[in-house]
Scaffold this active site. Structure first.
Site, PDB file in Angstrom:
ATOM      1  N   VAL A   1       0.816  -1.232   0.000  1.00  0.00           N
ATOM      2  CA  VAL A   1       0.000   0.000   0.000  1.00  0.00           C
ATOM      3  C   VAL A   1       0.843   1.272   0.000  1.00  0.00           C
ATOM      4  O   VAL A   1       0.330   2.359  -0.262  1.00  0.00           O
ATOM      5  CB  VAL A   1      -0.981   0.060   1.196  1.00  0.00           C
ATOM      6  CG1 VAL A   1      -2.013  -1.045   1.127  1.00  0.00           C
ATOM      7  CG2 VAL A   1      -0.247   0.043   2.534  1.00  0.00           C
TER       8      VAL A   1
ATOM      9  N   SER B   1      -6.891   3.123  15.665  1.00  0.00           N
ATOM     10  CA  SER B   1      -6.503   2.417  16.898  1.00  0.00           C
ATOM     11  C   SER B   1      -6.808   3.301  18.092  1.00  0.00           C
ATOM     12  O   SER B   1      -6.844   4.539  17.965  1.00  0.00           O
ATOM     13  CB  SER B   1      -4.999   2.133  16.853  1.00  0.00           C
ATOM     14  OG  SER B   1      -4.551   1.676  18.118  1.00  0.00           O
TER      15      SER B   1
ATOM     16  N   TYR C   1       3.575   5.391  15.492  1.00  0.00           N
ATOM     17  CA  TYR C   1       2.311   4.648  15.424  1.00  0.00           C
ATOM     18  C   TYR C   1       1.165   5.513  15.953  1.00  0.00           C
ATOM     19  O   TYR C   1       0.122   5.654  15.293  1.00  0.00           O
ATOM     20  CB  TYR C   1       2.437   3.345  16.224  1.00  0.00           C
ATOM     21  CG  TYR C   1       1.219   2.466  16.153  1.00  0.00           C
ATOM     22  CD1 TYR C   1       0.784   1.936  14.933  1.00  0.00           C
ATOM     23  CD2 TYR C   1       0.485   2.163  17.294  1.00  0.00           C
ATOM     24  CE1 TYR C   1      -0.347   1.122  14.869  1.00  0.00           C
ATOM     25  CE2 TYR C   1      -0.640   1.347  17.238  1.00  0.00           C
ATOM     26  CZ  TYR C   1      -1.047   0.833  16.023  1.00  0.00           C
ATOM     27  OH  TYR C   1      -2.165   0.032  15.946  1.00  0.00           O
ATOM     28  N   ALA C   2       1.373   6.110  17.131  1.00  0.00           N
ATOM     29  CA  ALA C   2       0.322   6.965  17.700  1.00  0.00           C
ATOM     30  C   ALA C   2       0.013   8.126  16.757  1.00  0.00           C
ATOM     31  O   ALA C   2      -1.151   8.481  16.543  1.00  0.00           O
ATOM     32  CB  ALA C   2       0.766   7.489  19.065  1.00  0.00           C
TER      33      ALA C   2
ATOM     34  N   LYS D   1      -1.820   6.859  13.520  1.00  0.00           N
ATOM     35  CA  LYS D   1      -3.211   6.468  13.798  1.00  0.00           C
ATOM     36  C   LYS D   1      -4.072   7.701  14.079  1.00  0.00           C
ATOM     37  O   LYS D   1      -5.249   7.746  13.701  1.00  0.00           O
ATOM     38  CB  LYS D   1      -3.260   5.473  14.968  1.00  0.00           C
ATOM     39  CG  LYS D   1      -2.712   4.087  14.619  1.00  0.00           C
ATOM     40  CD  LYS D   1      -3.418   3.488  13.419  1.00  0.00           C
ATOM     41  CE  LYS D   1      -3.186   2.011  13.231  1.00  0.00           C
ATOM     42  NZ  LYS D   1      -3.721   1.525  11.932  1.00  0.00           N
TER      43      LYS D   1
END
Ligand SMILES: NC(=O)c1ccc[n+]([C@@H]2O[C@H](COP(=O)([O-])OP(=O)(O)OC[C@H]3O[C@@H](n4cnc5c(N)ncnc54)[C@H](O)[C@@H]3O)[C@@H](O)[C@H]2O)c1
Length: 257
Positions: free
Chosen positions: A64, A145, A159-160, A163
């Site tokens: 992707v 998330s 990641y935080a 998301k």
């Protein structure tokens, strides 16, 4: 729910939550394009036809984060299926990384997490929107998330941030595409044991830490892939036609930090 006649593209389909979403939509009658960077694993889904499944699964390798690859794969799938009206962007996660103090995080750690979670959502949605607009109907659902709504248990800054970025993307895109009959929403799962990474994370809490985590979840259990799949099915269904720009926390009621 009945998704006969619906054509659904799922990214990140080769594992846990993605596979469960593919199987649930296929069982409900949809034609599902299952895609993943793991070519062999996603190809195996095509041959797996559980009893009672009324839909069909076609699978294709797709990274992707690769613009040209996404355009080629999504274009070919749209031609093969006569269009795609539903996108569920599952590809993502922490890519096996663990927390490091921010001053030690390299760009080589940061970028891949952003690329799969956020850039991937943008690239795949961008390819599908013209067809959805032409048909006056579309459903775009991202797997965000709890990490995007509060503080991530993983401690991984990228990641935080990615998301949370998905939440902004959903809000903005839903606003833009609503007039064309396209809804855009996100499901924000709590903690699930779905892969070696989450198994390791869970093991690292130890018995007492695990009890504490469960104690903080009003429903007193960890989530299962089905819990997440069912939420995506709701957003994809006609029942959710007047719901857009939203994030649904599917976490057993766990409060955000
Ligand atoms: N498991 C959890 O506790 C949890 C909690 C909250 C959110 N989520 C989110 O749910 C989604 C699925 O989680 P999971 O636990 O099933 O993860 P997973 O790691 O088991 O599955 C992710 C899938 O994405 C694929 N993928 C990775 N990079 C890719 C790329 N560049 N192109 C295409 N596919 C790629 C992987 O091969 C894998 O099949 C992720 O977006 C994750 O962030 C998971």
């Amino acid at each position: 729910m009945n998704f006969e006649g619906r054509r659904v593209l799922v990214t990140g389909a080769a594992h846990g939550i993605g596979t469960c979403i593919v199987q649930n939509f296929a069982a409900a009658g949809a034609v599902v394009a299952a895609t993943d960077i793991l070519a062999d694993k996603v190809a195996a889904l095509q041959n797996d036809r559980p009893e009672g499944q009324t839909g069909r699964i076609v699978s294709r390798a797709m990274d992707v984060a690769d613009e040209a690859g996404v355009e080629a794969a999504v274009g070919a799938l749209q031609d093969e299926l006569g269009g795609i009206d539903t996108l569920i962007h599952v590809a993502g996660g922490t890519l096996g990384q663990v927390h490091a103090p921010v001053e030690e995080v390299r760009l080589e750690d940061w970028d891949p997490i952003f690329n799969v979670n956020l850039r991937g959502a943008f690239l795949v949605a961008r390819c599908l929107v013209p067809g959805m607009k032409a048909r006056g109907f579309g459903r775009i659902i991202l797997l965000s998330s709890g990490a995007g709504l509060g503080v991530s248990m993983t401690g991984i800054q990228a990641y935080a941030a990615a998301k949370a970025g998905q939440v902004g993307f959903v809000r903005q895109l839903g606003h833009e595409l609503g007039p064309y009959g396209i809804t855009v929403n996100a499901v924000a799962p709590g903690f699930l044991l779905t892969n070696p990474g989450s198994d390791l994370q869970w093991a690292s809490y130890g018995e007492d830490g695990q009890k504490q985590v469960i104690q903080q979840i009003p429903r007193r259990r960890l989530g299962k892939p089905e819990d997440i799949a069912h939420a995506t099915m709701f957003f994809a269904s006609d029942l959710a036609d007047w719901i857009t720009c939203q994030v649904l926390s599917v976490s057993g009621g766990q409060a955000k930090a």
